[in-house]
Design an enzyme around this catalytic site. Structure first.
Site, short mmCIF file in Angstrom:
data_model
loop_
_atom_site.label_atom_id
_atom_site.label_comp_id
_atom_site.label_asym_id
_atom_site.label_seq_id
_atom_site.Cartn_x
_atom_site.Cartn_y
_atom_site.Cartn_z
N ASP A 50 -10.25 1.43 1.90
CA ASP A 50 -9.23 0.39 1.83
C ASP A 50 -8.58 0.23 3.20
O ASP A 50 -7.78 1.07 3.62
CB ASP A 50 -8.16 0.73 0.80
CG ASP A 50 -7.17 -0.42 0.67
OD1 ASP A 50 -7.49 -1.41 0.00
OD2 ASP A 50 -6.07 -0.36 1.29
N TYR A 84 -3.98 -2.84 10.29
CA TYR A 84 -3.95 -1.40 10.56
C TYR A 84 -4.48 -1.07 11.96
O TYR A 84 -4.32 0.05 12.44
CB TYR A 84 -4.73 -0.59 9.50
CG TYR A 84 -4.23 -0.80 8.07
CD1 TYR A 84 -2.98 -1.35 7.80
CD2 TYR A 84 -5.02 -0.45 6.98
CE1 TYR A 84 -2.53 -1.56 6.50
CE2 TYR A 84 -4.58 -0.64 5.68
CZ TYR A 84 -3.33 -1.20 5.44
OH TYR A 84 -2.90 -1.39 4.15
N LYS A 132 -7.76 -7.08 4.63
CA LYS A 132 -6.66 -7.94 4.20
C LYS A 132 -6.31 -8.96 5.29
O LYS A 132 -6.33 -8.62 6.47
CB LYS A 132 -5.43 -7.09 3.85
CG LYS A 132 -5.77 -5.90 2.93
CD LYS A 132 -4.56 -5.10 2.49
CE LYS A 132 -4.98 -3.84 1.73
NZ LYS A 132 -5.12 -2.65 2.59
N HIS A 155 -2.64 -10.07 2.23
CA HIS A 155 -1.93 -8.81 2.40
C HIS A 155 -0.51 -8.86 1.82
O HIS A 155 -0.07 -7.93 1.15
CB HIS A 155 -1.90 -8.45 3.89
CG HIS A 155 -1.72 -6.99 4.17
ND1 HIS A 155 -2.26 -6.38 5.28
CD2 HIS A 155 -1.04 -6.01 3.50
CE1 HIS A 155 -1.94 -5.09 5.27
NE2 HIS A 155 -1.19 -4.85 4.21
N1 LIG Z 1 -1.25 -3.57 0.62
C1 LIG Z 1 -0.26 -3.01 1.23
O1 LIG Z 1 0.70 -3.64 1.63
C2 LIG Z 1 -0.28 -1.53 1.43
C3 LIG Z 1 0.90 -0.84 1.76
C4 LIG Z 1 0.84 0.55 1.90
C5 LIG Z 1 -0.35 1.24 1.72
N2 LIG Z 1 -1.50 0.53 1.43
C6 LIG Z 1 -2.80 1.22 1.24
O2 LIG Z 1 -2.62 2.40 0.45
C7 LIG Z 1 -3.05 3.52 1.18
C8 LIG Z 1 -2.25 4.74 0.80
O3 LIG Z 1 -0.88 4.55 0.97
P1 LIG Z 1 0.01 5.37 1.99
O4 LIG Z 1 -0.80 5.72 3.17
O5 LIG Z 1 1.24 4.58 2.19
O6 LIG Z 1 0.47 6.64 1.17
P2 LIG Z 1 -0.13 7.86 0.33
O7 LIG Z 1 -1.57 7.81 0.23
O8 LIG Z 1 0.70 7.89 -0.90
O9 LIG Z 1 0.36 9.09 1.22
C9 LIG Z 1 -0.21 9.40 2.46
C10 LIG Z 1 0.49 10.65 2.98
O10 LIG Z 1 0.23 11.75 2.11
C11 LIG Z 1 -0.37 12.82 2.81
N3 LIG Z 1 -1.34 13.42 1.88
C12 LIG Z 1 -2.47 12.85 1.41
N4 LIG Z 1 -3.10 13.66 0.54
C13 LIG Z 1 -2.36 14.78 0.45
C14 LIG Z 1 -2.51 15.99 -0.28
N5 LIG Z 1 -3.55 16.18 -1.09
N6 LIG Z 1 -1.56 16.95 -0.13
C15 LIG Z 1 -0.50 16.75 0.70
N7 LIG Z 1 -0.32 15.62 1.42
C16 LIG Z 1 -1.24 14.64 1.30
C17 LIG Z 1 -0.99 12.19 4.03
O11 LIG Z 1 -1.06 13.12 5.08
P3 LIG Z 1 -2.33 13.30 6.10
O12 LIG Z 1 -2.96 11.96 6.31
O13 LIG Z 1 -1.67 13.82 7.31
O14 LIG Z 1 -3.26 14.27 5.44
C18 LIG Z 1 0.00 11.07 4.34
O15 LIG Z 1 1.12 11.59 5.04
C19 LIG Z 1 -2.88 3.09 2.63
O16 LIG Z 1 -3.62 3.90 3.50
C20 LIG Z 1 -3.39 1.67 2.56
O17 LIG Z 1 -4.80 1.66 2.49
C21 LIG Z 1 -1.48 -0.84 1.27
#
Ligand SMILES: NC(=O)c1ccc[n+]([C@@H]2O[C@H](COP(=O)([O-])OP(=O)(O)OC[C@H]3O[C@@H](n4cnc5c(N)ncnc54)[C@H](OP(=O)(O)O)[C@@H]3O)[C@@H](O)[C@H]2O)c1
Ligand SMILES: *[C@@H]1O[C@H](CO)[C@@H](O)[C@H](O)[C@H]1NC(C)=O
Ligand SMILES: *[C@@H]1O[C@H](CO)[C@@H](O)[C@H](O)[C@H]1NC(C)=O
Ligand SMILES: *[C@@H]1O[C@H](CO)[C@@H](O)[C@H](O)[C@H]1NC(C)=O
Length: 372
Positions: free
Chosen positions: A115, A120, A145, A178
Protein backbone atom coordinates in the site's frame (compact mmCIF):
# COMPACT_ATOMS: atom_id res chain seq x y z
CA UNK A 1 34.72 -40.12 0.34
CA UNK A 2 32.94 -43.37 0.93
CA UNK A 3 29.63 -42.73 -0.83
CA UNK A 4 28.44 -45.28 -3.39
CA UNK A 5 29.70 -43.28 -6.35
CA UNK A 6 33.15 -42.65 -5.02
CA UNK A 7 33.91 -45.95 -3.31
CA UNK A 8 37.45 -46.70 -4.45
CA UNK A 9 38.00 -50.00 -6.24
CA UNK A 10 40.94 -52.20 -5.46
CA UNK A 11 43.91 -51.76 -7.84
CA UNK A 12 43.84 -55.51 -8.53
CA UNK A 13 42.30 -56.19 -11.98
CA UNK A 14 40.85 -59.60 -11.19
CA UNK A 15 37.74 -60.76 -13.07
CA UNK A 16 35.62 -60.46 -9.97
CA UNK A 17 36.49 -56.87 -9.35
CA UNK A 18 35.99 -56.03 -13.01
CA UNK A 19 32.53 -57.57 -12.86
CA UNK A 20 31.78 -55.58 -9.69
CA UNK A 21 32.86 -52.34 -11.41
CA UNK A 22 30.72 -53.05 -14.46
CA UNK A 23 27.72 -53.85 -12.28
CA UNK A 24 28.14 -50.65 -10.34
CA UNK A 25 28.52 -48.55 -13.50
CA UNK A 26 25.32 -50.03 -14.91
CA UNK A 27 23.57 -49.21 -11.67
CA UNK A 28 24.83 -45.61 -11.76
CA UNK A 29 23.67 -45.29 -15.36
CA UNK A 30 20.21 -46.54 -14.39
CA UNK A 31 19.94 -44.06 -11.54
CA UNK A 32 21.11 -41.21 -13.76
CA UNK A 33 18.65 -42.24 -16.43
CA UNK A 34 15.74 -42.24 -13.99
CA UNK A 35 16.83 -38.94 -12.54
CA UNK A 36 16.99 -37.29 -15.98
CA UNK A 37 13.64 -38.81 -16.97
CA UNK A 38 11.89 -37.52 -13.83
CA UNK A 39 13.46 -34.06 -14.20
CA UNK A 40 12.39 -33.89 -17.85
CA UNK A 41 8.87 -34.95 -16.91
CA UNK A 42 8.59 -32.26 -14.20
CA UNK A 43 10.01 -29.62 -16.54
CA UNK A 44 7.41 -30.64 -19.11
CA UNK A 45 4.62 -30.15 -16.60
CA UNK A 46 6.08 -26.75 -15.66
CA UNK A 47 6.27 -25.63 -19.31
CA UNK A 48 2.79 -26.91 -20.02
CA UNK A 49 1.25 -25.15 -17.04
CA UNK A 50 2.93 -21.80 -17.59
CA UNK A 51 2.13 -22.02 -21.29
CA UNK A 52 -1.52 -22.68 -20.57
CA UNK A 53 -1.65 -19.79 -18.13
CA UNK A 54 -0.16 -17.51 -20.77
CA UNK A 55 -2.47 -18.78 -23.49
CA UNK A 56 -5.59 -18.36 -21.39
CA UNK A 57 -4.52 -14.71 -20.92
CA UNK A 58 -5.88 -14.91 -17.40
CA UNK A 59 -4.46 -13.21 -14.40
CA UNK A 60 -2.87 -15.79 -12.18
CA UNK A 61 -4.40 -15.80 -8.73
CA UNK A 62 -2.78 -13.28 -6.49
CA UNK A 63 -1.01 -15.13 -3.70
CA UNK A 64 -2.17 -13.59 -0.47
CA UNK A 65 -1.10 -14.26 3.04
CA UNK A 66 -0.11 -17.90 3.22
CA UNK A 67 -0.16 -18.08 6.97
CA UNK A 68 -3.70 -17.06 7.81
CA UNK A 69 -4.16 -19.58 10.53
CA UNK A 70 -7.85 -20.19 10.15
CA UNK A 71 -10.91 -19.81 8.06
CA UNK A 72 -10.35 -16.04 7.95
CA UNK A 73 -10.26 -14.80 4.37
CA UNK A 74 -6.86 -14.41 2.76
CA UNK A 75 -8.49 -12.21 0.05
CA UNK A 76 -11.64 -10.24 -0.61
CA UNK A 77 -13.28 -10.20 -4.02
CA UNK A 78 -13.83 -6.71 -5.42
CA UNK A 79 -16.61 -5.72 -7.85
CA UNK A 80 -14.18 -6.25 -10.78
CA UNK A 81 -13.68 -9.87 -9.69
CA UNK A 82 -10.08 -9.17 -8.66
CA UNK A 83 -9.03 -10.62 -5.34
CA UNK A 84 -7.28 -8.24 -2.99
CA UNK A 85 -4.95 -9.82 -0.37
CA UNK A 86 -6.15 -9.13 3.19
CA UNK A 87 -2.82 -8.06 4.68
CA UNK A 88 -0.62 -5.41 3.07
CA UNK A 89 2.64 -3.71 3.92
CA UNK A 90 2.01 0.02 4.34
CA UNK A 91 4.86 2.26 3.24
CA UNK A 92 3.93 5.73 4.53
CA UNK A 93 6.85 7.15 6.55
CA UNK A 94 9.09 4.37 5.27
CA UNK A 95 12.05 6.52 4.29
CA UNK A 96 13.97 6.23 1.05
CA UNK A 97 16.97 4.06 1.84
CA UNK A 98 14.91 1.74 4.06
CA UNK A 99 11.65 1.21 2.21
CA UNK A 100 13.20 -1.06 -0.45
CA UNK A 101 14.57 -3.45 2.16
CA UNK A 102 11.19 -3.45 3.93
CA UNK A 103 9.36 -4.36 0.71
CA UNK A 104 11.91 -7.09 -0.04
CA UNK A 105 11.52 -8.58 3.44
CA UNK A 106 7.74 -8.47 3.17
CA UNK A 107 7.73 -10.23 -0.19
CA UNK A 108 10.06 -12.88 1.21
CA UNK A 109 7.75 -13.50 4.18
CA UNK A 110 4.78 -13.87 1.83
CA UNK A 111 3.09 -10.47 1.61
CA UNK A 112 1.72 -9.87 -1.89
CA UNK A 113 0.15 -6.45 -1.32
CA UNK A 114 1.93 -3.12 -1.01
CA UNK A 115 0.00 0.00 0.00
CA UNK A 116 1.77 3.09 -1.29
CA UNK A 117 1.04 6.55 -2.59
CA UNK A 118 2.61 9.20 -4.80
CA UNK A 119 2.73 11.51 -1.78
CA UNK A 120 4.94 9.11 0.21
CA UNK A 121 7.83 10.05 -2.07
CA UNK A 122 9.26 6.52 -2.20
CA UNK A 123 7.61 4.90 -5.22
CA UNK A 124 10.82 4.43 -7.23
CA UNK A 125 12.45 2.42 -4.45
CA UNK A 126 9.27 0.39 -3.90
CA UNK A 127 9.21 -0.39 -7.63
CA UNK A 128 12.84 -1.50 -7.63
CA UNK A 129 12.26 -3.84 -4.69
CA UNK A 130 9.22 -5.37 -6.38
CA UNK A 131 11.19 -5.87 -9.61
CA UNK A 132 14.22 -7.39 -7.94
CA UNK A 133 12.08 -9.87 -5.99
CA UNK A 134 11.65 -11.80 -9.22
CA UNK A 135 8.00 -12.41 -8.31
CA UNK A 136 5.77 -12.00 -11.38
CA UNK A 137 4.05 -8.58 -11.42
CA UNK A 138 0.60 -10.16 -11.65
CA UNK A 139 1.17 -11.96 -8.35
CA UNK A 140 1.65 -8.70 -6.43
CA UNK A 141 -1.10 -6.23 -5.57
CA UNK A 142 0.09 -2.64 -5.85
CA UNK A 143 -1.99 0.30 -4.63
CA UNK A 144 -1.17 3.96 -5.16
CA UNK A 145 -3.09 7.17 -4.53
CA UNK A 146 -3.89 10.35 -6.44
CA UNK A 147 -2.66 13.38 -4.53
CA UNK A 148 -4.88 16.42 -3.80
CA UNK A 149 -3.11 18.67 -6.30
CA UNK A 150 -4.04 16.43 -9.25
CA UNK A 151 -7.84 16.13 -8.99
CA UNK A 152 -8.54 18.25 -12.06
CA UNK A 153 -9.39 15.78 -14.87
CA UNK A 154 -6.58 17.03 -17.13
CA UNK A 155 -3.97 16.51 -14.36
CA UNK A 156 -4.90 12.95 -13.45
CA UNK A 157 -3.34 10.92 -16.26
CA UNK A 158 0.04 12.70 -16.04
CA UNK A 159 0.02 12.12 -12.25
CA UNK A 160 -0.81 8.45 -12.75
CA UNK A 161 1.87 8.12 -15.45
CA UNK A 162 4.43 9.58 -13.05
CA UNK A 163 3.49 6.96 -10.47
CA UNK A 164 3.60 4.16 -13.07
CA UNK A 165 7.03 5.32 -14.26
CA UNK A 166 8.39 5.48 -10.73
CA UNK A 167 6.98 2.06 -9.84
CA UNK A 168 8.19 0.79 -13.22
CA UNK A 169 4.94 -1.00 -13.96
CA UNK A 170 2.37 -0.73 -16.78
CA UNK A 171 -0.64 -0.79 -14.43
CA UNK A 172 -1.84 -0.40 -10.85
CA UNK A 173 -4.10 -2.90 -9.13
CA UNK A 174 -5.78 -0.12 -7.22
CA UNK A 175 -5.71 3.68 -7.42
CA UNK A 176 -7.39 5.71 -4.71
CA UNK A 177 -8.43 9.33 -4.40
CA UNK A 178 -6.12 9.93 -1.44
CA UNK A 179 -8.30 12.62 0.24
CA UNK A 180 -11.74 14.08 -0.47
CA UNK A 181 -10.04 17.45 -0.76
CA UNK A 182 -8.85 18.98 -4.05
CA UNK A 183 -6.11 21.60 -4.15
CA UNK A 184 -5.63 23.99 -7.03
CA UNK A 185 -2.67 22.91 -9.15
CA UNK A 186 0.73 23.45 -7.50
CA UNK A 187 -0.81 25.02 -4.41
CA UNK A 188 -2.20 24.09 -1.03
CA UNK A 189 -5.26 26.22 -1.78
CA UNK A 190 -8.53 24.31 -1.75
CA UNK A 191 -10.44 23.99 -5.02
CA UNK A 192 -13.94 24.38 -3.56
CA UNK A 193 -15.80 23.15 -6.59
CA UNK A 194 -13.86 19.90 -7.14
CA UNK A 195 -13.89 19.26 -3.41
CA UNK A 196 -17.67 19.66 -3.14
CA UNK A 197 -18.22 17.47 -6.19
CA UNK A 198 -15.56 14.84 -6.93
CA UNK A 199 -17.48 13.30 -9.83
CA UNK A 200 -15.33 14.85 -12.62
CA UNK A 201 -12.27 13.33 -10.91
CA UNK A 202 -14.00 9.97 -10.64
CA UNK A 203 -15.16 9.98 -14.27
CA UNK A 204 -11.56 10.52 -15.41
CA UNK A 205 -10.39 7.61 -13.24
CA UNK A 206 -13.06 5.41 -14.88
CA UNK A 207 -11.57 6.32 -18.27
CA UNK A 208 -8.13 5.24 -17.07
CA UNK A 209 -9.55 1.88 -16.00
CA UNK A 210 -10.89 1.43 -19.52
CA UNK A 211 -7.48 2.40 -20.85
CA UNK A 212 -5.92 -0.48 -18.90
CA UNK A 213 -3.71 1.62 -16.65
CA UNK A 214 -5.66 0.81 -13.46
CA UNK A 215 -7.54 -2.37 -12.59
CA UNK A 216 -9.63 -0.98 -9.71
CA UNK A 217 -10.44 2.50 -8.42
CA UNK A 218 -11.39 3.53 -4.93
CA UNK A 219 -11.50 6.30 -2.36
CA UNK A 220 -9.76 7.12 0.87
CA UNK A 221 -10.83 9.21 3.85
CA UNK A 222 -14.42 9.48 2.57
CA UNK A 223 -17.17 9.50 5.19
CA UNK A 224 -20.72 8.24 4.54
CA UNK A 225 -22.06 11.62 3.39
CA UNK A 226 -19.26 12.00 0.86
CA UNK A 227 -19.67 8.44 -0.43
CA UNK A 228 -23.41 9.00 -0.88
CA UNK A 229 -22.72 12.22 -2.77
CA UNK A 230 -20.21 10.53 -5.10
CA UNK A 231 -22.27 7.40 -5.71
CA UNK A 232 -25.43 9.41 -6.47
CA UNK A 233 -23.78 10.04 -9.86
CA UNK A 234 -24.21 7.61 -12.78
CA UNK A 235 -20.97 5.76 -12.05
CA UNK A 236 -19.54 3.30 -14.52
CA UNK A 237 -17.46 1.69 -11.75
CA UNK A 238 -18.38 2.02 -8.11
CA UNK A 239 -15.61 2.56 -5.57
CA UNK A 240 -13.86 -0.78 -4.97
CA UNK A 241 -12.67 0.14 -1.49
CA UNK A 242 -12.59 3.01 0.99
CA UNK A 243 -9.29 3.31 2.87
CA UNK A 244 -9.80 4.93 6.26
CA UNK A 245 -8.27 5.21 9.70
CA UNK A 246 -9.31 2.21 11.79
CA UNK A 247 -7.60 1.33 15.04
CA UNK A 248 -8.33 0.78 18.73
CA UNK A 249 -8.71 4.53 19.29
CA UNK A 250 -10.84 5.20 16.19
CA UNK A 251 -12.72 2.00 15.33
CA UNK A 252 -15.60 3.65 13.38
CA UNK A 253 -18.23 0.93 13.98
CA UNK A 254 -20.98 2.89 12.14
CA UNK A 255 -18.89 3.33 9.00
CA UNK A 256 -17.92 -0.36 9.14
CA UNK A 257 -21.54 -1.47 9.48
CA UNK A 258 -22.73 0.87 6.72
CA UNK A 259 -19.94 -0.28 4.40
CA UNK A 260 -20.86 -3.95 4.95
CA UNK A 261 -24.50 -3.21 4.21
CA UNK A 262 -23.47 -1.43 1.03
CA UNK A 263 -20.90 -3.95 -0.18
CA UNK A 264 -17.94 -1.60 0.15
CA UNK A 265 -14.68 -3.07 1.48
CA UNK A 266 -12.85 -0.96 4.05
CA UNK A 267 -9.07 -0.87 4.31
CA UNK A 268 -7.74 -0.18 7.81
CA UNK A 269 -4.97 2.41 7.76
CA UNK A 270 -2.89 3.19 10.86
CA UNK A 271 -4.20 -0.16 12.18
CA UNK A 272 -1.78 -0.12 15.13
CA UNK A 273 -2.42 3.54 15.98
CA UNK A 274 0.33 4.89 13.69
CA UNK A 275 3.77 6.06 14.78
CA UNK A 276 2.22 8.46 17.29
CA UNK A 277 0.11 5.95 19.22
CA UNK A 278 1.45 2.48 18.47
CA UNK A 279 3.00 2.20 21.96
CA UNK A 280 -0.31 3.02 23.66
CA UNK A 281 -2.21 0.64 21.38
CA UNK A 282 0.11 -2.27 22.15
CA UNK A 283 -0.30 -1.62 25.88
CA UNK A 284 -4.08 -1.46 26.07
CA UNK A 285 -4.99 -3.85 28.95
CA UNK A 286 -7.47 -5.98 26.98
CA UNK A 287 -4.96 -6.28 24.12
CA UNK A 288 -2.27 -7.44 26.55
CA UNK A 289 -4.70 -9.81 28.20
CA UNK A 290 -5.67 -11.47 24.91
CA UNK A 291 -2.04 -11.54 23.87
CA UNK A 292 -1.10 -13.46 27.03
CA UNK A 293 -4.03 -15.82 26.83
CA UNK A 294 -3.40 -16.80 23.23
CA UNK A 295 0.38 -16.61 23.30
CA UNK A 296 0.53 -14.17 20.40
CA UNK A 297 1.92 -10.62 20.34
CA UNK A 298 -0.19 -7.47 20.97
CA UNK A 299 0.34 -6.38 17.34
CA UNK A 300 -0.94 -9.79 16.17
CA UNK A 301 -4.01 -9.37 18.42
CA UNK A 302 -4.84 -6.01 16.82
CA UNK A 303 -4.15 -7.06 13.23
CA UNK A 304 -6.20 -10.24 13.73
CA UNK A 305 -9.04 -8.14 15.18
CA UNK A 306 -9.09 -6.01 11.99
CA UNK A 307 -9.27 -9.09 9.77
CA UNK A 308 -12.07 -10.59 11.84
CA UNK A 309 -13.93 -7.27 11.50
CA UNK A 310 -13.83 -7.89 7.75
CA UNK A 311 -11.38 -5.25 6.59
CA UNK A 312 -8.14 -5.23 4.66
CA UNK A 313 -5.34 -4.28 7.05
CA UNK A 314 -2.26 -2.20 6.19
CA UNK A 315 0.34 -2.35 8.99
CA UNK A 316 3.51 -0.40 8.25
CA UNK A 317 6.93 -1.45 9.47
CA UNK A 318 10.48 -1.18 8.26
CA UNK A 319 11.68 -3.67 10.88
CA UNK A 320 12.14 -7.20 9.50
CA UNK A 321 11.03 -9.02 12.68
CA UNK A 322 7.87 -6.88 12.91
CA UNK A 323 7.11 -7.30 9.21
CA UNK A 324 7.15 -11.05 9.84
CA UNK A 325 5.16 -10.74 13.08
CA UNK A 326 2.45 -8.60 11.48
CA UNK A 327 1.81 -11.16 8.75
CA UNK A 328 0.71 -13.91 11.17
CA UNK A 329 -3.04 -13.51 11.55
CA UNK A 330 -5.03 -15.58 14.04
CA UNK A 331 -8.74 -16.25 14.28
CA UNK A 332 -9.52 -14.73 17.70
CA UNK A 333 -12.08 -16.76 19.65
CA UNK A 334 -15.49 -15.05 19.45
CA UNK A 335 -15.66 -14.10 23.13
CA UNK A 336 -12.24 -12.43 23.07
CA UNK A 337 -13.00 -10.69 19.79
CA UNK A 338 -16.22 -9.30 21.28
CA UNK A 339 -14.37 -8.10 24.39
CA UNK A 340 -11.86 -6.22 22.27
CA UNK A 341 -14.56 -4.82 19.96
CA UNK A 342 -16.56 -3.61 22.98
CA UNK A 343 -13.52 -2.01 24.60
CA UNK A 344 -12.53 -0.29 21.35
CA UNK A 345 -16.01 1.10 20.70
CA UNK A 346 -16.84 2.24 24.22
CA UNK A 347 -14.53 5.22 24.61
CA UNK A 348 -14.81 8.53 22.72
CA UNK A 349 -13.22 8.05 19.28
CA UNK A 350 -9.94 9.79 18.72
CA UNK A 351 -8.29 10.14 15.32
CA UNK A 352 -4.56 9.98 14.90
CA UNK A 353 -4.61 11.34 11.33
CA UNK A 354 -6.59 14.51 10.59
CA UNK A 355 -4.98 17.19 8.43
CA UNK A 356 -8.04 19.51 8.39
CA UNK A 357 -6.37 22.21 10.45
CA UNK A 358 -2.97 21.74 8.88
CA UNK A 359 -4.53 22.41 5.49
CA UNK A 360 -6.21 25.55 6.81
CA UNK A 361 -9.75 24.22 6.35
CA UNK A 362 -12.46 25.94 8.37
CA UNK A 363 -14.30 22.61 8.74
CA UNK A 364 -13.43 19.06 9.69
CA UNK A 365 -12.88 16.75 6.70
CA UNK A 366 -14.63 13.92 8.57
CA UNK A 367 -17.75 15.85 9.61
CA UNK A 368 -20.85 14.03 8.34
CA UNK A 369 -22.52 17.44 7.99
CA UNK A 370 -20.84 18.50 4.79
CA UNK A 371 -19.74 22.14 4.81
CA UNK A 372 -21.38 23.06 1.48
N1 LIG B 1 -4.95 6.85 3.06
C1 LIG B 1 -4.38 7.57 3.97
O1 LIG B 1 -4.62 8.76 4.10
C2 LIG B 1 -3.43 6.93 4.91
C3 LIG B 1 -3.07 7.57 6.11
C4 LIG B 1 -2.20 6.90 6.99
C5 LIG B 1 -1.71 5.65 6.69
N2 LIG B 1 -2.05 5.05 5.50
C6 LIG B 1 -1.54 3.71 5.12
O2 LIG B 1 -1.60 2.84 6.25
C7 LIG B 1 -0.30 2.35 6.54
C8 LIG B 1 -0.15 2.10 8.02
O3 LIG B 1 -0.44 3.24 8.78
P1 LIG B 1 0.62 3.98 9.70
O4 LIG B 1 1.96 3.86 9.09
O5 LIG B 1 0.08 5.32 9.95
O6 LIG B 1 0.53 3.23 11.08
P2 LIG B 1 0.62 1.76 11.72
O7 LIG B 1 0.85 0.74 10.72
O8 LIG B 1 -0.56 1.68 12.62
O9 LIG B 1 1.89 1.95 12.68
C9 LIG B 1 3.19 2.06 12.19
C10 LIG B 1 4.12 2.19 13.39
O10 LIG B 1 4.05 1.00 14.19
C11 LIG B 1 5.33 0.42 14.33
N3 LIG B 1 5.12 -1.03 14.31
C12 LIG B 1 4.70 -1.78 13.27
N4 LIG B 1 4.57 -3.08 13.61
C13 LIG B 1 4.92 -3.17 14.90
C14 LIG B 1 5.01 -4.26 15.82
N5 LIG B 1 4.69 -5.50 15.43
N6 LIG B 1 5.41 -4.00 17.08
C15 LIG B 1 5.73 -2.74 17.46
N7 LIG B 1 5.68 -1.67 16.63
C16 LIG B 1 5.28 -1.88 15.36
C17 LIG B 1 6.14 0.94 13.17
O11 LIG B 1 7.50 0.98 13.50
P3 LIG B 1 8.73 0.54 12.49
O12 LIG B 1 8.33 0.89 11.09
O13 LIG B 1 9.84 1.38 13.00
O14 LIG B 1 8.92 -0.93 12.69
C18 LIG B 1 5.57 2.34 13.01
O15 LIG B 1 6.15 3.23 13.96
C19 LIG B 1 0.61 3.45 6.00
O16 LIG B 1 1.92 2.99 5.84
C20 LIG B 1 -0.09 3.77 4.69
O17 LIG B 1 0.18 2.77 3.74
C21 LIG B 1 -2.91 5.67 4.61
C1 LIG C 1 -1.33 -21.64 13.85
O1 LIG C 1 -1.80 -21.67 15.18
C2 LIG C 1 -1.11 -22.58 16.03
C3 LIG C 1 -1.73 -22.53 17.41
O2 LIG C 1 -2.99 -21.96 17.41
C4 LIG C 1 0.37 -22.19 16.08
O3 LIG C 1 1.07 -23.13 16.85
C5 LIG C 1 0.95 -22.15 14.68
O4 LIG C 1 2.27 -21.67 14.73
C6 LIG C 1 0.14 -21.23 13.79
N1 LIG C 1 0.64 -21.27 12.43
C7 LIG C 1 0.93 -20.18 11.72
C8 LIG C 1 1.45 -20.42 10.34
O5 LIG C 1 0.79 -19.04 12.11
C1 LIG D 1 -22.72 16.40 -4.38
O1 LIG D 1 -22.66 17.58 -3.57
C2 LIG D 1 -22.40 18.77 -4.31
C3 LIG D 1 -22.23 19.90 -3.30
O2 LIG D 1 -23.35 20.03 -2.50
C4 LIG D 1 -23.53 19.01 -5.28
O3 LIG D 1 -23.22 20.14 -6.07
C5 LIG D 1 -23.69 17.81 -6.19
O4 LIG D 1 -24.80 17.96 -7.01
C6 LIG D 1 -23.87 16.54 -5.36
N1 LIG D 1 -23.90 15.40 -6.27
C7 LIG D 1 -24.96 14.62 -6.39
C8 LIG D 1 -24.90 13.60 -7.45
O5 LIG D 1 -25.93 14.70 -5.66
C1 LIG E 1 -7.50 -11.71 31.37
O1 LIG E 1 -8.69 -11.17 31.93
C2 LIG E 1 -9.53 -12.12 32.57
C3 LIG E 1 -10.84 -11.45 32.93
O2 LIG E 1 -10.64 -10.15 33.36
C4 LIG E 1 -8.81 -12.72 33.74
O3 LIG E 1 -9.63 -13.66 34.40
C5 LIG E 1 -7.53 -13.38 33.26
O4 LIG E 1 -6.80 -13.88 34.35
C6 LIG E 1 -6.68 -12.43 32.46
N1 LIG E 1 -5.61 -13.19 31.85
C7 LIG E 1 -4.38 -12.74 31.69
C8 LIG E 1 -3.39 -13.70 31.11
O5 LIG E 1 -4.05 -11.60 31.97
Amino acid sequence: MSSFFYKPLAADESGELFEETRRRRTHVKKILFHFVAVAAFLYGIYLGTSGLLKLSGKRRPCHGPTNLNSTLPSHYTLPSGDKIPTVALGVWQAARGEVGAAVSSALKVGYRHIDGAWAYGNEAEVGQAVKSSGIPREDIWITSKLWNTFHAPEDIEPALDDTLTKLDTPYLDLYLIHWPVAFKKNTNEVDEELTANPYPTWAKLEELVDKGKIRNIGISNFNIARIKNLTANPLKYKPAVNQVELNYFNPQPELLQWSKENGLILEAYSPLGSTKQVKEALNVPIVLNISHRLGITPAQVLISWHVKRGTVVLPKSVTTSRIEENFAVFDLPDDLFTKLETAATSHPPQRVVNPSQGWGLDYDIFDENLPY
